[in-house]
Scaffold this motif. Structure first.
Motif, PDB file in Angstrom:
ATOM      1  N   THR A  98      45.668  26.981  -7.332  1.00  0.00           N
ATOM      2  CA  THR A  98      45.906  28.214  -6.080  1.00  0.00           C
ATOM      3  C   THR A  98      46.762  29.087  -6.934  1.00  0.00           C
ATOM      4  OG1 THR A  98      47.089  25.614  -6.366  1.00  0.00           O
ATOM      5  CG2 THR A  98      48.111  27.834  -5.559  1.00  0.00           C
ATOM      6  N   HIS A  99      46.647  30.072  -8.158  1.00  0.00           N
ATOM      7  CA  HIS A  99      46.835  31.425  -8.497  1.00  0.00           C
ATOM      8  C   HIS A  99      45.665  31.900  -8.472  1.00  0.00           C
ATOM      9  CE1 HIS A  99      49.435  33.741 -10.918  1.00  0.00           C
ATOM     10  NE2 HIS A  99      48.697  34.878 -10.012  1.00  0.00           N
ATOM     11  N   THR A 100      44.444  31.309  -8.398  1.00  0.00           N
ATOM     12  CA  THR A 100      43.188  31.896  -8.569  1.00  0.00           C
ATOM     13  C   THR A 100      43.305  32.178  -6.920  1.00  0.00           C
ATOM     14  OG1 THR A 100      42.387  31.223 -10.600  1.00  0.00           O
ATOM     15  CG2 THR A 100      41.010  31.957  -8.637  1.00  0.00           C
ATOM     16  N   LEU A 102      45.375  32.238  -4.011  1.00  0.00           N
ATOM     17  CA  LEU A 102      46.086  33.468  -3.963  1.00  0.00           C
ATOM     18  C   LEU A 102      45.585  35.378  -4.367  1.00  0.00           C
ATOM     19  CD1 LEU A 102      49.698  32.301  -4.679  1.00  0.00           C
ATOM     20  CD2 LEU A 102      48.134  32.415  -2.010  1.00  0.00           C
ATOM     21  N   HIS A 103      44.541  35.093  -5.617  1.00  0.00           N
ATOM     22  CA  HIS A 103      44.190  36.498  -5.531  1.00  0.00           C
ATOM     23  C   HIS A 103      43.128  37.118  -5.308  1.00  0.00           C
ATOM     24  CE1 HIS A 103      46.351  37.493  -9.609  1.00  0.00           C
ATOM     25  NE2 HIS A 103      47.596  37.120  -9.086  1.00  0.00           N
ATOM     26  N   VAL A 104      42.198  36.329  -4.554  1.00  0.00           N
ATOM     27  CA  VAL A 104      41.596  36.031  -3.937  1.00  0.00           C
ATOM     28  C   VAL A 104      41.695  36.608  -2.331  1.00  0.00           C
ATOM     29  CG1 VAL A 104      38.999  35.545  -3.200  1.00  0.00           C
ATOM     30  CG2 VAL A 104      39.719  34.901  -5.347  1.00  0.00           C
ATOM     31  N   ARG A 199      40.850  42.859  -8.714  1.00  0.00           N
ATOM     32  CA  ARG A 199      42.174  43.044 -10.308  1.00  0.00           C
ATOM     33  C   ARG A 199      43.361  43.124 -10.064  1.00  0.00           C
ATOM     34  NH1 ARG A 199      39.538  47.776 -13.938  1.00  0.00           N
ATOM     35  NH2 ARG A 199      38.111  46.171 -15.172  1.00  0.00           N
ATOM     36  N   GLN A 200      44.336  42.280 -10.516  1.00  0.00           N
ATOM     37  CA  GLN A 200      45.724  42.846 -10.813  1.00  0.00           C
ATOM     38  C   GLN A 200      46.073  42.273 -12.011  1.00  0.00           C
ATOM     39  OE1 GLN A 200      47.740  40.001  -7.857  1.00  0.00           O
ATOM     40  NE2 GLN A 200      45.392  40.217  -6.846  1.00  0.00           N
ATOM     41  N   ALA A 201      47.977  43.225 -12.280  1.00  0.00           N
ATOM     42  CA  ALA A 201      47.600  42.603 -13.689  1.00  0.00           C
ATOM     43  C   ALA A 201      48.511  41.742 -13.493  1.00  0.00           C
ATOM     44  CB  ALA A 201      49.550  44.373 -13.897  1.00  0.00           C
ATOM     45  N   ASP A 202      48.867  40.676 -14.903  1.00  0.00           N
ATOM     46  CA  ASP A 202      49.136  39.647 -14.415  1.00  0.00           C
ATOM     47  C   ASP A 202      49.585  38.847 -15.638  1.00  0.00           C
ATOM     48  OD1 ASP A 202      48.646  37.198 -12.054  1.00  0.00           O
ATOM     49  OD2 ASP A 202      48.452  36.330 -13.297  1.00  0.00           O
ATOM     50  N   GLY A 203      50.716  38.040 -15.163  1.00  0.00           N
ATOM     51  CA  GLY A 203      51.269  37.505 -16.175  1.00  0.00           C
ATOM     52  C   GLY A 203      50.553  35.845 -17.042  1.00  0.00           C
ATOM     53  N   THR A 205      48.446  31.850 -15.185  1.00  0.00           N
ATOM     54  CA  THR A 205      47.389  31.263 -15.519  1.00  0.00           C
ATOM     55  C   THR A 205      46.527  30.505 -14.761  1.00  0.00           C
ATOM     56  OG1 THR A 205      47.793  28.745 -15.012  1.00  0.00           O
ATOM     57  CG2 THR A 205      48.492  30.102 -17.429  1.00  0.00           C
ATOM     58  N   HIS A 206      45.041  31.022 -15.070  1.00  0.00           N
ATOM     59  CA  HIS A 206      43.556  31.033 -13.865  1.00  0.00           C
ATOM     60  C   HIS A 206      43.029  30.196 -13.951  1.00  0.00           C
ATOM     61  CE1 HIS A 206      44.998  34.083 -11.017  1.00  0.00           C
ATOM     62  NE2 HIS A 206      46.420  34.159 -12.217  1.00  0.00           N
ATOM     63  N   VAL A 207      42.127  29.767 -13.060  1.00  0.00           N
ATOM     64  CA  VAL A 207      40.833  28.945 -13.388  1.00  0.00           C
ATOM     65  C   VAL A 207      39.862  30.385 -14.099  1.00  0.00           C
ATOM     66  CG1 VAL A 207      41.096  26.979 -11.951  1.00  0.00           C
ATOM     67  CG2 VAL A 207      40.172  29.210 -10.964  1.00  0.00           C
TER      68      VAL A 207
HETATM   69 ZN   LIG Z   1      49.654  37.350  -9.863  1.00  0.00          ZN
END
Ligand SMILES: [Zn+2]
Length: 240
Positions: A98-100, A102-104, A199-203, A205-207
């Motif tokens: 889900t997190h990945t 959202l970034h895309v 590219r994002q500053a992010d803390g 977890t991603h696939v």
């Molecule tokens: Zn994020």
């Protein structure tokens, strides 16, 4: 300070650890695979197991700088106990997908429609994202869904990098996502790079690759006021 393993390897499901503190809110470990709620990503759930005991972790939060494995104090293992700390992996993996996604999605809407993100929220398998747009039709939602799935299904590696603050502040993608708002003492800055897309500053977890996200549906578009349009997405329960 707890050694946090998830930012380095999001695929670790469990680790051995030692209890270094118990507070009314939960348990502090010397090291952990649990991700504490932050950056829009919910905290992990899971279990702690030790000789003669087992307790369910209902949430993970950061409190006074410590990673707290949330549970009632009376269920907690004693300080000094050697435990096995294991996250609910299915839930976490769904959060990673889900997190990945959202970034895309944020990169897609910026590139194709020139709109920045104004807010967002995620749960395992479902999320909303708000955009600086004047209007958002159902047709727009369908178009975004099609483009988003096309971007995700072509393989794009997701890498976690550590960038010197000065380099991060000069990167156009990171400027767009307001890297300058990160407190000045943070250097280097953790950056999640989705090859060729975002590219994002992010803390969080991603696939490891966008293809692992699976299919995403745009389930709702709604107006939250002038210049603030909301899109809701859902992921298929299991990746294709
Ligand atoms: Zn994020």
């Amino acid at each position: 300070m707890t050694e946090e393993l998830a930012p380095r390897d999001a695929y670790l499901r469990e680790c051995p650890a030692v209890v270094v503190g118990v507070t009314p809110g939960g348990v502090i470990l010397d090291r952990t695979v649990f991700y504490p709620r932050g950056g829009g990503q919910p905290g992990d759930t899971g279990v702690l197991e030790w000789a003669g005991g087992r307790a369910v972790v209902t949430d993970t939060v950061r409190e006074a700088g410590e990673v707290l494995h949330v549970m009632p104090a009376e269920e907690a293992p004693p300080v000094g106990a050697a435990v096995r700390a294991a996250i609910d992996w299915e839930r976490r993996h769904l959060l990673m997908r889900t997190h990945t996604a959202l970034h895309v999605l944020s990169a897609l809407v910026w590139r194709e429609y020139g709109a920045k993100v104004t807010g967002g929220n995620m749960e395992p398998g479902a999320a909303r994202m708000d955009f600086e747009l004047e209007a958002m039709s159902a047709e727009f939602g369908r178009e975004v869904e099609e483009r988003l799935n096309a971007m995700l299904s072509a393989p794009h590696a997701v890498r976690v990098m550590s960038l010197p603050r000065a380099d991060a502040l000069a990167d156009p993608d990171l400027i767009r996502t307001k890297v300058s708002l990160i407190p000045e003492h943070v250097d280097p800055i953790r950056v999640v790079d989705i090859a060729g897309l975002d590219r994002q500053a992010d803390g969080g977890t991603h696939v490891a690759d966008t293809a692992e996200v699976g299919r995403v549906r745009v389930v709702k578009t709604e107006s939250k006021g002038k210049g603030n349009q909301r899109m809701r997405i859902e992921l298929d329960a299991r990746p294709a």
